[in-house]
Every structure is written in structure tokens, then in C-alpha cells.
Design a protein around this motif. Structure first.
Motif, PDB file in Angstrom:
ATOM      1  N   VAL A  13     -48.929 -32.330  39.487  1.00 36.01           N
ATOM      2  CA  VAL A  13     -48.553 -32.930  38.061  1.00 36.01           C
ATOM      3  C   VAL A  13     -47.914 -31.987  37.258  1.00 36.01           C
ATOM      4  N   ASP A  15     -46.141 -31.743  32.980  1.00 35.45           N
ATOM      5  CA  ASP A  15     -45.902 -31.900  31.612  1.00 35.45           C
ATOM      6  C   ASP A  15     -44.599 -31.435  31.162  1.00 35.45           C
ATOM      7  N   CYS A  66     -46.815 -36.696  40.032  1.00 36.73           N
ATOM      8  CA  CYS A  66     -46.924 -37.515  38.941  1.00 36.73           C
ATOM      9  C   CYS A  66     -46.488 -36.433  37.739  1.00 36.73           C
ATOM     10  N   ALA A  68     -45.146 -36.115  33.833  1.00 35.42           N
ATOM     11  CA  ALA A  68     -45.081 -36.794  32.610  1.00 35.42           C
ATOM     12  C   ALA A  68     -43.971 -35.936  31.678  1.00 35.42           C
ATOM     13  N   ASP A 106     -44.548 -38.968  28.197  1.00 33.58           N
ATOM     14  CA  ASP A 106     -45.595 -38.098  27.965  1.00 33.58           C
ATOM     15  C   ASP A 106     -46.705 -38.364  27.092  1.00 33.58           C
ATOM     16  N   ALA A 109     -49.441 -40.221  29.476  1.00 37.51           N
ATOM     17  CA  ALA A 109     -50.217 -39.358  29.934  1.00 37.51           C
ATOM     18  C   ALA A 109     -51.389 -38.784  29.013  1.00 37.51           C
ATOM     19  N   GLY A 316     -51.578 -33.353  28.614  1.00 30.24           N
ATOM     20  CA  GLY A 316     -50.560 -34.172  29.424  1.00 30.24           C
ATOM     21  C   GLY A 316     -50.916 -33.775  30.970  1.00 30.24           C
ATOM     22  N   ALA A 320     -51.815 -37.214  33.634  1.00 30.19           N
ATOM     23  CA  ALA A 320     -51.001 -37.033  34.589  1.00 30.19           C
ATOM     24  C   ALA A 320     -51.820 -37.153  35.938  1.00 30.19           C
ATOM     25  N   TYR A 323     -53.620 -40.603  36.080  1.00 29.92           N
ATOM     26  CA  TYR A 323     -52.703 -41.483  36.377  1.00 29.92           C
ATOM     27  C   TYR A 323     -52.600 -41.480  37.894  1.00 29.92           C
TER      28      TYR A 323
END
Length: 329
Positions: A13, A15, A66, A68, A106, A109, A316, A320, A323
Motif C-alpha cells: 500500500v 499514500d 493499492c 492512494a 487519497d 483512502a 491514507g 488503502a 480498500y
């Protein structure tokens, strides 16, 4: 986690902001191996991710990612707003040999992180209690004004993102009107972002300087940063800074209250971003909650709706991860 061929499967993940990028590994919604890099030190996003994978010795892993990112993420070609980074999602996936790649905004997220937050990762402002499985709204004054909504669907959360920070500013009290009149002397249109952001707090302060001089025809040349204004307001050294921050909190309350009504956000309205967590006690003592609840015949709805400030430093990454796990479950 291992496949039948003993290939390590990793959930990655990220951010990605205009200044920093944070990368981490997630498993069962736990976040580990967090590294932060300065975006300006790398020529492209792929270079940062490769660097991270080399550092963590994950170059041979099967990776679900994933990411963001602080820009629209709906098209294959991604152009970052505050960075000279441009890339194709398909090419990024192919070059990094990713198993799966998901790019999300973002604020998608941040919204997805909200159901995961504990009481220690948020601070409640005012009354109201959340109702389970009801919509949630989030807004975040920062460089701009991010907005997203979270809707429960079939035991999952789905985010409705958009550009809610750019809706027209609607003044409520006399000082709001005067600030709008000042901003209209040099702006054709005034959105909420023009008041609810770092730049927005500075513009509120500049407006008050001009209003105090009783001459709205000349833009203010007085320059204080948002950080200066909030610091001087909190320590009580500048009455005008105090008034500016108080008005900022009022406008934020009105805007957050509008979000609550738009989607009947009885699950709560959350304040994110890098600004408000710096002065939570000030917000508590301000008219934020009064303006949030003062909605005429619909005031009873907002009185039931709780408001929170997110204090978690990595929403974030948490969002993420949520998600990614929801998509891959």
C-alpha cells in the motif's frame, strides 16, 4: 502467505502526496514496514516503489498493490497535480510485474480508513452518536479541501469521491458576507476551498485586516502564514488571528453540516487533513458545532450526527489497506 509454488504474496500500500510518499506492507489490515520518502528525490513513482522493494528484499514476490494518490485516479494516464510525475497505470503494473494494481484518490483512502479507526485515533467534537451502517462523510482542510462520502453496500463500504471542496461558499453571518465581499474584489468565484484550507485561513485573516480598515476596494498586503495565524490565535498574542481562526472554525462547521445533510451522514462527519488536528481544543471551544447543528428545520438531524477530528497519522495507508483487502477478499 505462500502460494503452491512457494512464491511470496505481498500486499503493498502507498499514500502518495505532493511532498512525501509512504509505502508499507499490509496483512489482515495490519500495517507494517512503513517507509517514507521525499518525492523530489526520485524521478518517477516507479523508481520509489522499486527502491522500496529492493530495501525490503521483495523483488521476487507476487505483489497486490493499492496506491492512494493526491490526484484524480480514474484514467489510465495519471498526471500528479503537484509533481512532474506522469505514468500509465497499465505500464506501471507491467514494469513492476504486479499481480494486481489499484489506484485510488487519497480521500477515497481516508474515507475507507474511517470504519477502521479506534477511539484513540479520533477525537469527538460535540454531541450526537453514530448509527451503524449509515453513510459517513469526511472533509479535510489542507493544501486544498478534500471531500468524500462513504456508503454501506452489501456489508462493504463504497466511497463516493468528488470535488465537494469546490462548491460555492455560502455565507451565514455578517462577517461571512464581508469576507465574501472582500474576496470578490479579486476573485470571480469563491468556493469553500478559498476559506477552508491553509491558503483559506490566510485569506480570512487578510480579509479581516481590510475589513478593519473599512476599505474593501484594496486587497490586503498583510502576509501571515496559516501556521503563524493559528499559533498566534492559540497563544492569544494576536486578537485578529484569534478572530480569523474562530471564523475558520465557524465556516468549517457550516460546511461539515452541509455534508451531513447531503447524504444523511448519521454514521458521522469526520475532519481530516493537516490543519485542524493542530488545534482540536480550539475547535471544541469554538462555534464549530453550533454552526454544524444550525440548519433550520433539519437541525434535529445534525444534532444527532456526531463529528470527529481524525488524529491517526497514517489514515491514507490504513484506508488503502482496507480498500485492498475488501477488493481481494
Amino acid at each position: 502467505m505462500m502460494t503452491s509454488q512457494d512464491t511470496q504474496v505481498i500486499n503493498l500500500v502507498a499514500d502518495i502526496g505532493g511532498t512525501n510518499i509512504r509505502l508499507a506492507i499490509t496483512e489482515n489490515n495490519n500495517i507494517t514496514e512503513i517507509n517514507c520518502y521525499q518525492c523530489a528525490q526520485f524521478p518517477s513513482l516507479i523508481d520509489v516503489i522499486r527502491n522500496y522493494l529492493v530495501e525490503k528484499k521483495l523483488t521476487n514476490a507476487s505483489i497486490n498493490a493499492c496506491l492512494a494518490i493526491a490526484c484524480p485516479a480514474d484514467d489510465d494516464l495519471i498526471s500528479m497535480t503537484n509533481l512532474p510525475w506522469q505514468f500509465s497505470q497499465k505500464e506501471l503494473k507491467a514494469e513492476l510485474k504486479l499481480n494486481k494494481l489499484m489506484l485510488i484518490n487519497d480521500y477515497t483512502a481516508i474515507a475507507m480508513a474511517i470504519p477502521m479507526l479506534t477511539d484513540g485515533q479520533k477525537v469527538k467534537i460535540g454531541g450526537g452518536e453514530p448509527i451503524a451502517n449509515k453513510p459517513i462523510a469526511v472533509c479535510g482542510p489542507g493544501t486544498g479541501l478534500g471531500v468524500a462520502n462513504l456508503i454501506p453496500v452489501n456489508n462493504n463500504w463504497h466511497c463516493l469521491s468528488g470535488e465537494g471542496g469546490h462548491i460555492d461558499f455560502a455565507p451565514v453571518d455578517e462577517l461571512d458576507i464581508q469576507i465574501l465581499q472582500y474576496l470578490k474584489t479579486f476573485k470571480k468565484r469563491v468556493s469553500y476551498e478559498q476559506l477552508l484550507s491553509g491558503y483559506g485561513l490566510e485569506q480570512i485573516y487578510q480579509a479581516l485586516v481590510v475589513i478593519k480598515s473599512e476599505d474593501l476596494s484594496t486587497p490586503s498586503e498583510t502576509k501571515l502564514t496559516a501556521k503563524d495565524i493559528s499559533a498566534q490565535a492559540i497563544n492569544g498574542s494576536c486578537p485578529l488571528c484569534q478572530q480569523a481562526l474562530a471564523q475558520f472554525c465557524k465556516v468549517l462547521g457550516s460546511f461539515a453540516g452541509n455534508l451531513a445533510l447531503t447524504t444523511a451522514s448519521l454514521g458521522g462527519v469526520y475532519i481530516a487533513g493537516g490543519i485542524v488536528p493542530r488545534f482540536i481544543d480550539y475547535v471544541k471551544d469554538s462555534e464549530f458545532r453550533t454552526r454544524f447543528e444550525t440548519k433550520g428545520r433539519m437541525s434535529h438531524l445534525n444534532q444527532q450526527t456526531p463529528t470527529y477530528v481524525i488524529t491517526e497519522s497514517q489514515p491514507g495507508l490504513i484506508g488503502a489497506a482496507a480498500y485492498l483487502h475488501q477488493v481481494c477478499q
